[in-house]
Scaffold this motif. Structure first.
Motif, PDB file in Angstrom:
ATOM      1  N   ARG A   1       6.084  49.825  31.019  1.00 30.64           N
ATOM      2  CA  ARG A   1       4.906  49.115  30.549  1.00 30.64           C
ATOM      3  C   ARG A   1       3.821  49.309  31.575  1.00 30.64           C
ATOM      4  O   ARG A   1       4.019  49.075  32.751  1.00 30.64           O
ATOM      5  CB  ARG A   1       5.261  47.631  30.483  1.00 30.64           C
ATOM      6  CG  ARG A   1       5.078  47.035  29.139  1.00 30.64           C
ATOM      7  CD  ARG A   1       5.119  45.539  29.192  1.00 30.64           C
ATOM      8  NE  ARG A   1       3.944  45.056  28.510  1.00 30.64           N
ATOM      9  CZ  ARG A   1       3.947  44.636  27.256  1.00 30.64           C
ATOM     10  NH1 ARG A   1       5.053  44.620  26.574  1.00 30.64           N
ATOM     11  NH2 ARG A   1       2.832  44.238  26.695  1.00 30.64           N
TER      12      ARG A   1
ATOM     13  N   ILE B   1       3.546  44.131  34.724  1.00 31.83           N
ATOM     14  CA  ILE B   1       3.776  44.393  33.301  1.00 31.83           C
ATOM     15  C   ILE B   1       2.795  43.650  32.402  1.00 31.83           C
ATOM     16  O   ILE B   1       2.816  43.808  31.192  1.00 31.83           O
ATOM     17  CB  ILE B   1       5.220  44.030  32.872  1.00 31.83           C
ATOM     18  CG1 ILE B   1       5.471  42.533  33.066  1.00 31.83           C
ATOM     19  CG2 ILE B   1       6.255  44.848  33.616  1.00 31.83           C
ATOM     20  CD1 ILE B   1       6.448  42.006  32.047  1.00 31.83           C
TER      21      ILE B   1
ATOM     22  N   LYS C   1       9.771  41.461  28.010  1.00 31.87           N
ATOM     23  CA  LYS C   1       8.857  42.585  28.258  1.00 31.87           C
ATOM     24  C   LYS C   1       8.565  43.420  27.013  1.00 31.87           C
ATOM     25  O   LYS C   1       7.727  44.311  27.064  1.00 31.87           O
ATOM     26  CB  LYS C   1       9.365  43.449  29.413  1.00 31.87           C
ATOM     27  CG  LYS C   1      10.636  44.170  29.146  1.00 31.87           C
ATOM     28  CD  LYS C   1      11.027  45.013  30.348  1.00 31.87           C
ATOM     29  CE  LYS C   1      12.333  45.691  30.004  1.00 31.87           C
ATOM     30  NZ  LYS C   1      12.934  46.409  31.070  1.00 31.87           N
TER      31      LYS C   1
ATOM     32  N   LEU D   1      11.959  39.165  33.070  1.00 35.68           N
ATOM     33  CA  LEU D   1      11.314  40.265  32.335  1.00 35.68           C
ATOM     34  C   LEU D   1      12.230  40.801  31.237  1.00 35.68           C
ATOM     35  O   LEU D   1      11.768  41.192  30.161  1.00 35.68           O
ATOM     36  CB  LEU D   1      10.946  41.412  33.289  1.00 35.68           C
ATOM     37  CG  LEU D   1      10.035  41.061  34.474  1.00 35.68           C
ATOM     38  CD1 LEU D   1       9.623  42.326  35.214  1.00 35.68           C
ATOM     39  CD2 LEU D   1       8.813  40.276  34.047  1.00 35.68           C
TER      40      LEU D   1
END
Ligand SMILES: Cc1cc2nc3c(=O)[nH]c(=O)nc-3n(C[C@H](O)[C@H](O)[C@H](O)COP(=O)(O)OP(=O)(O)OC[C@H]3O[C@@H](n4cnc5c(N)ncnc54)[C@H](O)[C@@H]3O)c2cc1C
Ligand SMILES: Nc1ncnc2c1ncn2[C@@H]1O[C@H](COP(=O)(O)O)[C@@H](O)[C@H]1O
Lengths: 248, 311
Positions: free
Chosen positions: A226, B291, B272, B268
């Motif tokens: 990400r 992130i 995520k 996460l």
């Protein structure tokens, strides 16, 4: 009653796992390894049951490489009475682990098997349930409270909607969740004492269990990364970004 | 391939996670759905299941022994039924994770846990190491036993099906376990695993009262579900079922707002896959910012009330 506590040696939970570039797995060379956190909680719970007089003996078991002796010594230093290492360098899947544990259960006749709900490497969350099935005994999974009374145990379970309590006839399998207890650290004298406790070494073949994997891992890859986005300077900016995205 | 899906239901309604599992099963072959429960609720759930698009047949097992999804009783019900199926699919929820491995062991099958993709009839992707790696695995077992991560598959439409409902029965009570009681919060809020927006708070929220004062009004403004880090749960700010992460709930909303959460890998792992991640944290170097799509560095005690007021 005797309590059997299976403990697995896994990557330490503080270490960020790295995938090998060739896609064959996760790189464990020179990585800190520890007892699976849920198994530490299981060891602690067994010791507390013994301290309360509900258990007489605690036997720790691990299936893994010779280094898993360290994990067993940790369990012994915390307060387990003796240990069994079923030594193998192969990756042993939960079903085969459950079969080996079943064979040990037949020999040891414990009143309870207390184990982790999940190993933080394979994240399978299945070994305890499988052992309970093969043994034909009840299971109390994801336990946040364990109360033994006579020939049964009440297990409070962490479920999606909150908490649920079940009553199980002993012998039974109980798998631990994080909030069951906070594991103790082994004191130095106990670490020394653990060195002289009995640790028996066996092999999967001693229990007649075939550990050939049923699942072939054809590839292990990095998850999609990400990208970090933007930092905004004020609440107003945040609000306008959210509005632009149509999410607020 | 003929597949059987274990349906989870509550109050006569099918849980969203089961709708995703029906979709996953449909990728493997025909879908039969098993509804186990007791009385009117089970019957209503079976009727609701029969409407789900893609379900070819509904099996209804109604017995007091099935009322609380006790794994011992449900596994004994499923195992003989599996003579007619090549795959069993359950949700990767607390119920599915409790039941499926018990069935797998009785069938001598190595379960494939928490799949996020189907690459072929026997090939699946699943996260390992708290989602830090994705394994592709191929099963060589005669039958498949699978748990499905609900956020990775579309929900099957709840209208469109008209399959038959067939009553089945099993051994009933295995007399090994019994249900004592539960403490579940019923709330008006969307369920975490299907909420479109989630506001999540961490250790920085100080205590239960502060969590409530700051997080609840913001969540109300956004019609959001409320999540938390393990640290916040451990500290008693909120109950355990709020926990998001490797060992809590896996969520993937349109918008996830992490407030005073550092971003440990275990946290996460549970969030995520969210579409847009917003992080509010006073430490500009907190891992959560690596992130987050939108980050705001600052004191949450000032930022959150201001944000709530301005939305
Ligand atoms: C086996 C295992 C499983 C686990 N599973 C999970 C899981 O499922 N889910 C999970 O969440 N954790 C899990 N954990 C725990 C995880 O490792 C972390 O400890 C936890 O996520 C930390 O929670 P936190 O971010 O709220 O707290 P902290 O790490 O203490 O972070 C608090 C953050 O708040 C910020 N902050 C403080 N004051 C303010 C302020 N005034 N304004 C703005 N920001 C502020 C700080 O900068 C900090 O970044 C697990 C751990 C283990 C060992
Ligand atoms: N190789 C092993 N040796 C000892 N115990 C194990 C082993 N593998 C799994 N376990 C136990 O089973 C639990 C669940 O593991 P898993 O099903 O792999 O997520 C762990 O927390 C351990 O208690």
């Amino acid at each position: 009653m005797k309590i059997l506590v299976p403990v697995k040696r896994v990557i330490d939970y503080n270490v960020r796992p790295r995938v090998k570039p060739d896609g064959s797995g996760v790189d464990l060379a020179n990585v800190k390894m520890s007892m699976n956190p849920f198994d530490e909680i299981a060891v602690e719970e067994a010791i507390r049951l013994k301290e309360k007089g509900a258990a007489a003996e605690i036997v720790a078991v691990s299936i893994g490489p010779v280094k898993a002796q360290e994990t067993l010594r940790t369990a012994l230093a915390m307060g387990a009475d003796r240990a069994i290492l079923v030594q193998t360098d192969d990756e042993v899947e939960p079903l085969a682990v459950a079969k080996i544990l079943k064979a040990i259960v037949d020999e040891e006749q414990p009143g309870m098997v207390l184990m982790g709900k999940q190993a933080i490497d394979d994240d399978s969350n299945q070994t305890g349930q499988m052992l309970a099935a093969l043994w034909g005994r009840p299971q109390g999974t994801f336990a946040s409270k364990v109360e033994v009374s006579g020939d049964s145990v009440n297990v409070t379970r962490e479920v999606d909607g909150g908490l649920e309590t079940v009553s199980l006839k002993l012998p039974a399998v109980v798998t631990t969740d994080l909030r069951l207890n906070e594991p103790r650290y082994a004191s130095l004298p106990n670490i020394m004492k653990a060195k002289s406790k009995l640790l028996t070494v066996k092999a999967p073949a001693d229990y007649g269990v075939d550990t050939a994997p049923r699942l072939k891992v054809t590839n292990v890859s990095e998850p999609p990364v990400r990208q970090a986005g933007v930092k905004v300077g004020s609440v107003d900016e945040l609000v306008s970004k959210l509005k632009a995205l149509g999410v607020a | 391939m003929k597949t059987l899906v274990l349906i989870e239901h509550e109050g006569g309604q099918v849980k969203d996670a089961s709708l995703a599992t029906v979709t996953a099963a449909g990728k493997l072959g025909s879908v039969h759905a098993l509804v186990a429960g007791e009385g009117v609720e089970a019957k209503q759930a079976a009727e609701a299941t029969a409407k789900i698009a893609g379900v070819d047949k509904v099996l209804l097992a109604s017995d007091a022994a099935y009322a609380h999804m006790l794994a011992e009783n449900i596994a004994d019900l499923i195992v003989p039924l599996m003579a007619d199926y090549e795959a069993l699919l359950c949700n990767a929820t607390s119920n599915g994770k409790n039941v499926a491995p018990r069935v797998a062991a009785l069938l001598d099958v190595m379960q494939v846990s928490d799949i996020i993709a189907i690459d072929g009839e026997r090939t699946f992707k699943r996260p390992i190491y708290a989602g830090n790696a994705i394994a592709t695995v191929e099963s060589s077992d005669a039958k498949l036993v699978i748990t499905v991560r609900g956020t990775s598959f579309e929900k099957a439409p709840i209208e469109g099906g008209t399959p038959p409902i067939e009553e089945v029965s099993g051994k009933g009570d295995a007399s090994l376990s019994s249900f004592v009681g539960c403490e579940t919060q019923t709330s008006e809020r969307p369920e975490l695993t299907s909420a479109k927006v989630i506001v999540s708070g961490g250790r920085a929220l100080k205590d239960a009262a502060t969590f409530e004062q700051l997080i609840v009004p913001l969540a109300d403004k956004l019609g959001a579900g409320i999540g938390a880090s393990r640290a916040a749960v451990d500290a008693g700010y909120v109950p355990n079922d709020y926990q998001v992460g490797q060992t809590g709930k896996i969520v993937a909303p349109e918008l996830y707002i992490a407030i005073g959460i550092s971003g440990a890998i275990q946290h996460l792992a549970g969030m995520k896959e969210s579409k847009t991640i917003v992080a509010i944290n006073k430490d500009g170097d907190a891992p959560i910012f690596q992130i987050a799509d939108i980050g705001l560095v600052g004191d949450l005690f000032q930022i959150v009330p201001e944000l709530t007021a301005k939305l």
